[in-house]
Design a protein around this motif. Structure first.
Motif, mmCIF file in Angstrom:
data_model
loop_
_atom_site.group_PDB
_atom_site.id
_atom_site.type_symbol
_atom_site.label_atom_id
_atom_site.label_comp_id
_atom_site.label_asym_id
_atom_site.label_seq_id
_atom_site.Cartn_x
_atom_site.Cartn_y
_atom_site.Cartn_z
ATOM 1 N N ARG A 111 109.824 33.828 -58.155
ATOM 2 C CA ARG A 111 109.856 33.810 -56.689
ATOM 3 C C ARG A 111 109.861 35.207 -56.081
ATOM 4 O O ARG A 111 109.715 35.371 -54.872
ATOM 5 C CB ARG A 111 111.066 33.008 -56.216
ATOM 6 C CG ARG A 111 110.791 31.507 -56.233
ATOM 7 C CD ARG A 111 112.042 30.673 -56.196
ATOM 8 N NE ARG A 111 112.708 30.625 -57.495
ATOM 9 C CZ ARG A 111 113.611 29.714 -57.831
ATOM 10 N NH1 ARG A 111 113.955 28.792 -56.963
ATOM 11 N NH2 ARG A 111 114.164 29.732 -59.025
ATOM 12 N N THR A 116 102.678 35.047 -57.015
ATOM 13 C CA THR A 116 103.080 33.654 -56.828
ATOM 14 C C THR A 116 103.820 33.405 -55.522
ATOM 15 O O THR A 116 103.928 32.267 -55.083
ATOM 16 C CB THR A 116 103.988 33.199 -57.985
ATOM 17 O OG1 THR A 116 105.062 34.136 -58.133
ATOM 18 C CG2 THR A 116 103.213 33.129 -59.275
ATOM 19 N N ALA A 117 104.340 34.451 -54.881
ATOM 20 C CA ALA A 117 105.175 34.224 -53.702
ATOM 21 C C ALA A 117 104.752 35.012 -52.472
ATOM 22 O O ALA A 117 104.957 34.547 -51.363
ATOM 23 C CB ALA A 117 106.637 34.557 -54.036
ATOM 24 N N LYS A 198 107.155 27.565 -44.816
ATOM 25 C CA LYS A 198 107.644 27.386 -46.189
ATOM 26 C C LYS A 198 106.907 26.171 -46.720
ATOM 27 O O LYS A 198 107.175 25.027 -46.317
ATOM 28 C CB LYS A 198 109.150 27.176 -46.221
ATOM 29 C CG LYS A 198 109.664 27.061 -47.665
ATOM 30 C CD LYS A 198 111.157 27.013 -47.723
ATOM 31 C CE LYS A 198 111.635 26.952 -49.172
ATOM 32 N NZ LYS A 198 111.234 28.126 -49.970
ATOM 33 N N ALA A 199 105.941 26.408 -47.590
ATOM 34 C CA ALA A 199 105.065 25.332 -48.036
ATOM 35 C C ALA A 199 104.538 25.636 -49.433
ATOM 36 O O ALA A 199 104.513 26.785 -49.867
ATOM 37 C CB ALA A 199 103.895 25.163 -47.062
ATOM 38 N N THR A 200 104.099 24.592 -50.101
ATOM 39 C CA THR A 200 103.471 24.726 -51.402
ATOM 40 C C THR A 200 101.958 24.632 -51.228
ATOM 41 O O THR A 200 101.465 23.629 -50.700
ATOM 42 C CB THR A 200 103.930 23.617 -52.353
ATOM 43 O OG1 THR A 200 105.352 23.661 -52.465
ATOM 44 C CG2 THR A 200 103.300 23.776 -53.722
ATOM 45 N N ILE A 202 98.274 23.663 -51.783
ATOM 46 C CA ILE A 202 97.578 22.618 -52.533
ATOM 47 C C ILE A 202 96.207 23.124 -52.973
ATOM 48 O O ILE A 202 95.718 22.808 -54.045
ATOM 49 C CB ILE A 202 97.421 21.346 -51.669
ATOM 50 C CG1 ILE A 202 98.796 20.815 -51.264
ATOM 51 C CG2 ILE A 202 96.633 20.272 -52.414
ATOM 52 C CD1 ILE A 202 98.728 19.685 -50.263
ATOM 53 N N PHE A 216 98.229 22.546 -47.589
ATOM 54 C CA PHE A 216 99.617 22.905 -47.871
ATOM 55 C C PHE A 216 100.508 21.669 -47.791
ATOM 56 O O PHE A 216 100.271 20.764 -46.985
ATOM 57 C CB PHE A 216 100.142 23.932 -46.861
ATOM 58 C CG PHE A 216 99.338 25.191 -46.778
ATOM 59 C CD1 PHE A 216 99.563 26.234 -47.670
ATOM 60 C CD2 PHE A 216 98.361 25.340 -45.810
ATOM 61 C CE1 PHE A 216 98.831 27.402 -47.590
ATOM 62 C CE2 PHE A 216 97.612 26.504 -45.723
ATOM 63 C CZ PHE A 216 97.846 27.533 -46.613
ATOM 64 N N GLU A 217 101.549 21.666 -48.623
ATOM 65 C CA GLU A 217 102.605 20.655 -48.509
ATOM 66 C C GLU A 217 103.816 21.327 -47.860
ATOM 67 O O GLU A 217 104.452 22.195 -48.454
ATOM 68 C CB GLU A 217 102.984 20.103 -49.883
ATOM 69 C CG GLU A 217 104.062 19.025 -49.804
ATOM 70 C CD GLU A 217 104.478 18.523 -51.173
ATOM 71 O OE1 GLU A 217 105.310 17.595 -51.227
ATOM 72 O OE2 GLU A 217 104.004 19.058 -52.188
ATOM 73 N N ALA A 219 107.439 22.149 -46.460
ATOM 74 C CA ALA A 219 108.828 21.843 -46.819
ATOM 75 C C ALA A 219 109.492 21.088 -45.675
ATOM 76 O O ALA A 219 109.348 21.449 -44.502
ATOM 77 C CB ALA A 219 109.591 23.129 -47.109
ATOM 78 N N ASN A 223 114.972 20.186 -47.889
ATOM 79 C CA ASN A 223 114.950 21.422 -48.648
ATOM 80 C C ASN A 223 116.223 22.216 -48.402
ATOM 81 O O ASN A 223 116.749 22.231 -47.289
ATOM 82 C CB ASN A 223 113.724 22.247 -48.238
ATOM 83 C CG ASN A 223 113.497 23.442 -49.129
ATOM 84 O OD1 ASN A 223 114.195 24.445 -49.028
ATOM 85 N ND2 ASN A 223 112.506 23.345 -49.996
#
Length: 382
Positions: A111, A116-117, A198-200, A202, A216-217, A219, A223
């Protein structure tokens, strides 16, 4: 994002003190002419990490080193640009939620890895060029920071059209994405949300004008970066609470109403502090003192003071973008922040709860309390 240099250090940093990070051993930034770095001071295993990049600058300057196979990692000490002091980077970001054990992450955690972040929001047109066989990166980007094409799309046709136009006469078709005239409120919010959420991810293919949820997914409030009542707890992102705002839900508000495309707040001038709310709330703005129960012209009579209070996490400031009114009753239950006690730090949530009930008569806090119960139940999965 910029390459680290002596000139950058001289302009933006002060000399480090004796030590900043005590977990698991003391780390210290070493800033001076020539090669700068961060040293692990443990006597039995001293190791020095060379500083190669600097990221941020408004609130915090993060320093990055390069590990084997091209990996860029955020160093364990960072610089508070407002307080002009060094601090424990990883320790400052320790999760608050009890379920997380309030334990700081190791600074080598993924993180805190740039690829990656951090990568998508601090440089433009990035290519990680990750090789899974060699587990290595050959990362490159077109420009540090956020350039025009990030928000306006590819610019080659735009440049060609402008070069072909007669001198002093812009082309009728600029051949570029024009946010104000072409985008809906939802598209504008999605464009800003690509970095301020704040999202993951896709996909890696988001372009200006796309739907946020296609890439994006987001949050949600289950959370651990949020209190059960939806107030900000951890990370400095705003899109989740922004999406919950009744003003945004109306479909009539987007980010550039209050911010320039570069992020500057348009209504910082005290004389026009409440103008942002005028289009929809003119009667309330006209009687801001009566509505807020604070004298006109004071900070307490500004709309953002109560509806968008500022809090700090990991030395970084963020404004509550839910735009909900203060709910001190929820603060009493969850320990979450509220605008009343943010300003009146010598008082508690019970005092603030009694004050707003006396001022407004009706229990405007009840809907928020019900939502908090639903969010809390979601965390418990029942």
């Amino acid at each position: 994002m910029r390459p680290y240099s002596d000139a950058f250090a001289a302009a933006n940093l002060t000399a480090p003190d004796s030590g900043h990070c005590r977990r698991p051993s003391a780390y210290r930034a070493e800033i001076g002419p020539g090669e700068a770095g961060c040293t692990n001071g443990l006597a039995t295993s001293k190791k020095r990490y060379r500083i190669v990049q600097a990221l941020g600058g408004k609130d915090v300057v993060y320093l990055l080193t390069e590990f084997d196979r091209g990996r860029l990692q955020t160093l364990p000490v960072a610089y508070d640009a407002r307080q002009r002091e060094w601090f424990d980077m990883a320790g400052s970001g320790a999760p608050h939620a009890p379920a997380a054990g309030a334990r700081a992450l190791d600074w080598k955690d993924w993180r805190f890895t740039f690829h990656t972040a951090c990568r998508g929001c601090h440089v433009s047109q990035i290519s990680n060029d990750y090789n899974p066989v060699a587990d290595s990166y050959r990362t490159a980007w077109v420009e540090p920071g956020i350039n025009c094409e990030t928000c306006h799309g590819p610019g080659e046709s735009h440049v060609q059209a402008c070069l072909a136009a007669p001198a002093g006469k812009p082309p009728e078709d600029l051949h570029i994405v024009r946010i104000k005239s072409a985008f809906s409120h939802e598209q504008t919010n999605a464009l800003c949300g690509a970095c301020h959420a704040k999202a993951t991810p896709i996909t890696a293919g988001f372009t200006p004008g796309d739907r946020f949820s296609d890439h994006f997914e987001l949050a949600a409030y289950d959370n651990s970066d949020f209190y059960p009542d939806g107030r900000d707890l951890g990370e400095n992102y705003t899109y989740t609470s922004w999406s919950r705002s009744p003003c945004v839900a109306s479909g009539e508000l987007d980010c550039v109403h209050c911010h320039t495309s570069s992020g500057r707040y348009k209504f910082a001038d005290a004389a026009h502090a409440n103008d942002a709310c005028l289009p929809c709330h003119s009667a309330t703005v006209a009687d801001a003192a009566g509505h807020s129960h604070h004298p006109a012209g004071t900070s307490g009579s500004r709309c953002v003071a109560c509806h968008m209070p500022t809090t700090v996490f990991a030395r970084m400031r963020r404004s509550d973008h839910s735009m909900l009114p203060p709910v001190p009753a929820a603060s009493a239950v969850y320990g979450s922040p509220n605008a009343c006690t943010n300003c009146h730090a010598d008082r508690d949530a019970a005092w603030a709860d009694a004050a707003v009930r006396d001022w407004y008569g009706r229990d405007y806090q009840a809907p928020a309390a019900r939502r908090s119960g639903v969010d809390r139940g979601g965390r418990r999965r029942g």
